[in-house]
Design a protein around this motif. Structure first.
Motif, mmCIF file in Angstrom:
data_model
loop_
_atom_site.group_PDB
_atom_site.id
_atom_site.type_symbol
_atom_site.label_atom_id
_atom_site.label_comp_id
_atom_site.label_asym_id
_atom_site.label_seq_id
_atom_site.Cartn_x
_atom_site.Cartn_y
_atom_site.Cartn_z
ATOM 1 N N CYS A 76 0.841 -1.200 0.000
ATOM 2 C CA CYS A 76 0.000 0.000 0.000
ATOM 3 C C CYS A 76 0.875 1.249 0.000
ATOM 4 O O CYS A 76 0.454 2.291 -0.507
ATOM 5 N N SER A 77 2.092 1.142 0.542
ATOM 6 C CA SER A 77 2.988 2.308 0.444
ATOM 7 C C SER A 77 3.245 2.621 -1.024
ATOM 8 O O SER A 77 3.186 3.788 -1.445
ATOM 9 N N SER A 78 3.538 1.580 -1.831
ATOM 10 C CA SER A 78 3.746 1.792 -3.269
ATOM 11 C C SER A 78 2.480 2.366 -3.905
ATOM 12 O O SER A 78 2.552 3.248 -4.770
ATOM 13 N N ALA A 79 1.335 1.848 -3.493
ATOM 14 C CA ALA A 79 0.065 2.342 -4.043
ATOM 15 C C ALA A 79 -0.096 3.828 -3.726
ATOM 16 O O ALA A 79 -0.462 4.628 -4.596
ATOM 17 N N ASN A 80 0.181 4.200 -2.481
ATOM 18 C CA ASN A 80 0.028 5.611 -2.096
ATOM 19 C C ASN A 80 1.000 6.504 -2.868
ATOM 20 O O ASN A 80 0.638 7.602 -3.292
ATOM 21 N N LEU A 81 2.235 6.027 -3.044
ATOM 22 C CA LEU A 81 3.209 6.828 -3.798
ATOM 23 C C LEU A 81 2.715 7.038 -5.227
ATOM 24 O O LEU A 81 2.825 8.137 -5.783
ATOM 25 N N ALA A 82 2.173 5.989 -5.831
ATOM 26 C CA ALA A 82 1.686 6.103 -7.210
ATOM 27 C C ALA A 82 0.513 7.075 -7.289
ATOM 28 O O ALA A 82 0.458 7.938 -8.176
ATOM 29 N N VAL A 83 -0.426 6.938 -6.369
ATOM 30 C CA VAL A 83 -1.616 7.794 -6.409
ATOM 31 C C VAL A 83 -1.231 9.261 -6.181
ATOM 32 O O VAL A 83 -1.709 10.164 -6.885
ATOM 33 N N LEU A 84 -0.346 9.480 -5.228
ATOM 34 C CA LEU A 84 0.084 10.866 -4.983
ATOM 35 C C LEU A 84 0.811 11.424 -6.205
ATOM 36 O O LEU A 84 0.613 12.585 -6.597
ATOM 37 N N ILE A 95 -4.164 6.469 -12.945
ATOM 38 C CA ILE A 95 -3.630 5.539 -11.941
ATOM 39 C C ILE A 95 -2.940 4.357 -12.628
ATOM 40 O O ILE A 95 -1.873 3.907 -12.183
ATOM 41 N N GLN A 96 -3.539 3.874 -13.728
ATOM 42 C CA GLN A 96 -2.858 2.788 -14.462
ATOM 43 C C GLN A 96 -1.425 3.197 -14.793
ATOM 44 O O GLN A 96 -0.477 2.468 -14.542
ATOM 45 N N ARG A 97 -1.277 4.386 -15.352
ATOM 46 C CA ARG A 97 0.060 4.854 -15.747
ATOM 47 C C ARG A 97 0.937 5.130 -14.535
ATOM 48 O O ARG A 97 2.151 4.941 -14.580
ATOM 49 N N ALA A 98 0.295 5.598 -13.464
ATOM 50 C CA ALA A 98 1.083 5.969 -12.272
ATOM 51 C C ALA A 98 1.727 4.733 -11.645
ATOM 52 O O ALA A 98 2.826 4.808 -11.079
ATOM 53 N N VAL A 99 1.034 3.571 -11.747
ATOM 54 C CA VAL A 99 1.617 2.337 -11.200
ATOM 55 C C VAL A 99 2.687 1.826 -12.170
ATOM 56 O O VAL A 99 3.849 1.658 -11.795
ATOM 57 N N PHE A 100 2.279 1.569 -13.408
ATOM 58 C CA PHE A 100 3.246 1.186 -14.453
ATOM 59 C C PHE A 100 3.051 2.089 -15.641
ATOM 60 O O PHE A 100 1.925 2.238 -16.095
ATOM 61 N N PRO A 101 4.049 2.743 -16.160
ATOM 62 C CA PRO A 101 5.483 2.593 -15.859
ATOM 63 C C PRO A 101 6.051 3.611 -14.862
ATOM 64 O O PRO A 101 7.236 3.578 -14.589
ATOM 65 N N GLN A 102 5.178 4.467 -14.309
ATOM 66 C CA GLN A 102 5.769 5.595 -13.576
ATOM 67 C C GLN A 102 6.422 5.223 -12.260
ATOM 68 O O GLN A 102 7.386 5.853 -11.844
ATOM 69 N N SER A 103 5.878 4.198 -11.553
ATOM 70 C CA SER A 103 6.488 3.932 -10.246
ATOM 71 C C SER A 103 6.862 2.471 -10.018
ATOM 72 O O SER A 103 7.554 2.174 -9.053
ATOM 73 N N GLN A 104 6.400 1.564 -10.856
ATOM 74 C CA GLN A 104 6.784 0.153 -10.726
ATOM 75 C C GLN A 104 7.154 -0.403 -12.095
ATOM 76 O O GLN A 104 6.646 0.059 -13.116
ATOM 77 N N GLY A 105 7.999 -1.442 -12.085
ATOM 78 C CA GLY A 105 8.313 -2.171 -13.306
ATOM 79 C C GLY A 105 7.456 -3.406 -13.363
ATOM 80 O O GLY A 105 6.232 -3.329 -13.380
ATOM 81 N N THR A 106 8.122 -4.576 -13.356
ATOM 82 C CA THR A 106 7.353 -5.817 -13.481
ATOM 83 C C THR A 106 6.487 -6.048 -12.254
ATOM 84 O O THR A 106 6.916 -5.834 -11.120
ATOM 85 N N PRO A 107 5.265 -6.488 -12.482
ATOM 86 C CA PRO A 107 4.427 -6.894 -11.346
ATOM 87 C C PRO A 107 4.876 -8.244 -10.810
ATOM 88 O O PRO A 107 5.754 -8.892 -11.386
ATOM 89 N N SER A 108 4.275 -8.675 -9.729
ATOM 90 C CA SER A 108 4.586 -9.974 -9.122
ATOM 91 C C SER A 108 3.420 -10.920 -9.426
ATOM 92 O O SER A 108 2.410 -10.914 -8.713
ATOM 93 N N PRO A 109 3.525 -11.727 -10.512
ATOM 94 C CA PRO A 109 2.357 -12.495 -10.974
ATOM 95 C C PRO A 109 1.786 -13.451 -9.931
ATOM 96 O O PRO A 109 0.560 -13.556 -9.791
ATOM 97 N N ALA A 110 2.656 -14.155 -9.211
ATOM 98 C CA ALA A 110 2.118 -15.113 -8.230
ATOM 99 C C ALA A 110 1.449 -14.379 -7.070
ATOM 100 O O ALA A 110 0.459 -14.859 -6.506
#
Ligand code: DSN
Length: 449
Positions: free
Chosen positions: A98-106, A260-275
């Motif tokens: 959720c920290s990553s989520a908050n950083l992306a949203v902000l 928000i889609q863009r804010a998560v990838f590619p702006q603040s995260q790279g590959t997701p964790s599929p599992a």
């Protein structure tokens, strides 16, 4: 499909022993850490799946790597289940926390140096709500609201600070606040200054999902949560939006969901964790089941019973009680600091963490408070009667503790062993939702499941 567990056991006994010891520890301790819940073995299994080997940036149907067919299905499934669970119209399941989520949203809603308004850390806020210790407090101009004289959110102050500072974003959410959040009131304040409202429901996500706490989904512009604190999911984050998902972002052109889609990838995260996303999908289904609703009802009833019994035993409970899963205790009037209480309790098999409380004059690693939560106790099937036992055990552990300073203490070893044994006995009566055995192989399941 079980992969690798037997191989791990054969190939790396040192690591396996540590993982198995963790299972035994969880079985025999009273975990009252408010930001924790137990993941079902099926959630752990999904999180350990071979899907983890897939590297695929981007979103389903628009990846930057080949070989993501199954992962696309899994991510779509997780998104649909998240939306259904929370009654949302948009979900992003990729945040690693959720920290990553908050950083992306902000990052999506506040320009560098822009103003955000959130709950002060010492009043129960979170680091990512603008604390100076977080990048959110360094890259943005963070203004903080606090609590009133009875320890509840001071909404008049929120409104006044909003008028004064005209934040781009108002954050409603807390890490250490035992009362109901009035999301409608937060939204009215946000609207009065044209701010976006972010609800961070990390601590109360299970209660929100089951209706035990009012939902912010259609009141906030964006809702964020972690998936492990109360949802029994894997370690990860989730971003949701309800009827505001098509509202335009700060540029006046782009809908919030797209931003928000863009804010998560590619702006603040790279590959997701599929599992991990597979494990989220599994956890969302479990959280939608009637059994989880019963558990969250118990979580709330238990917290009230715990607060009431501790109060009877002479502890000062912040705000005088609780509406959610959390009980905050002012521990300094017992002649000790939060860290001394935390360590003494841990010696007796009771896990609860030190926490700063309003007006605290002790540093964050010491503190004057203790934060308790009932998520895992309710998951074990304990009810209000057992909460009274837990309160008495906690009281007994601290009664035999003599503080020798802010961090040092002495406990009478024989008396501590007696409390520890009573904790083991109570835990044995209420085993964890898993029983420590893999039903197929009859081995402790710390490793590989
Ligand atoms: N935010 C921390 C807590 O509330 O305990 C950990 O997730």
């Amino acid at each position: 499909m079980r992969l690798g567990m037997d191989a791990l056991r054969r190939a790396d006994p040192e690591l396996t022993a540590l993982l198995d010891a963790e299972v035994r520890q969880q079985e025999t301790t009273l975990a009252m850490v408010a930001s924790a819940s137990i993941a079902d073995p099926s959630v752990l299994a999904a999180g350990g799946a071979a899907l983890s080997n897939v590297t695929a940036e981007g979103y389903p149907g628009a990846r930057y790597h080949p070989g993501a067919e199954q992962f696309d299905h899994v991510e779509r499934l997780a998104v649909e289940r998240a939306k259904e669970l929370f009654g949302a119209r948009y979900a992003n399941v990729q945040p690693h926390s959720c920290s990553s989520a908050n950083l992306a949203v902000l990052a999506a809603l506040v320009p560098p140096g822009g103003t955000l308004l959130g709950l002060d850390l010492d009043s129960g806020g979170h680091l990512t709500h603008g604390s100076p210790a977080s990048v959110t407090g360094r890259h943005y101009r963070a203004v903080h609201y606090g609590l009133d004289h009875v320890g509840r959110i001071d909404y008049a102050q929120v409104a006044q600070l909003a008028q004064e500072h005209r934040p781009k974003v108002l954050i409603a959410g807390a890490s250490a606040y035992p009362r109901t959040l009035d999301f409608a009131r937060f939204r009215a304040i946000a609207d009065s200054v044209g701010a976006y409202l972010i609800a961070d429901i990390s601590h109360i996500a299970g209660l929100v999902a089951t209706g035990e706490h009012p939902s912010p989904i259609d009141l906030a512009h964006i809702t964020t949560t972690s998936t492990y604190k109360q949802l029994g999911g894997p370690r990860g984050g989730l971003i949701l939006s309800g009827q505001e998902h098509r509202t335009l972002g700060p540029d006046g052109r782009t809908p919030l969901s797209r931003l928000i889609q863009r804010a998560v990838f590619p702006q603040s995260q790279g590959t997701p964790s599929p599992a991990t996303i597979a494990a989220k999908a599994r956890a969302f289904t479990l959280a939608a089941a009637p059994e989880f609703k019963q558990t969250t009802r118990l979580i709330v009833d238990n917290a009230k019973a715990l607060a009431s019994e501790l109060s009877e035993l002479g502890f000062r409970i912040l705000t005088g009680g609780t509406d959610n899963h959390m009980v905050l205790v002012d521990i300094k009037n017992r002649g000790m600091t939060g860290v001394v209480a935390e360590r003494a309790l841990e010696e007796c098999g009771i896990l609860a963490n030190r926490n700063r409380i309003p007006g605290d004059d002790k540093p964050p690693l010491v503190t004057s408070g203790l934060r308790l939560g009932t998520n895992i106790l309710a998951q074990r099937g304990m009810g209000p009667e057992q909460m009274r036992e837990c309160a008495r055990l906690l009281h007994a552990a601290l009664a035999i503790t003599t503080a020798l300073g802010d961090t040092e203490y002495r406990m009478e070893p024989g008396a501590a062993a007696e409390v520890r044994e009573a904790v083991r006995t109570l835990c044995a009566r209420y085993p964890l939702p898993f029983d420590g055995r893999d039903s197929n192989h009859d081995v402790p399941m710390g490793a590989g499941l």
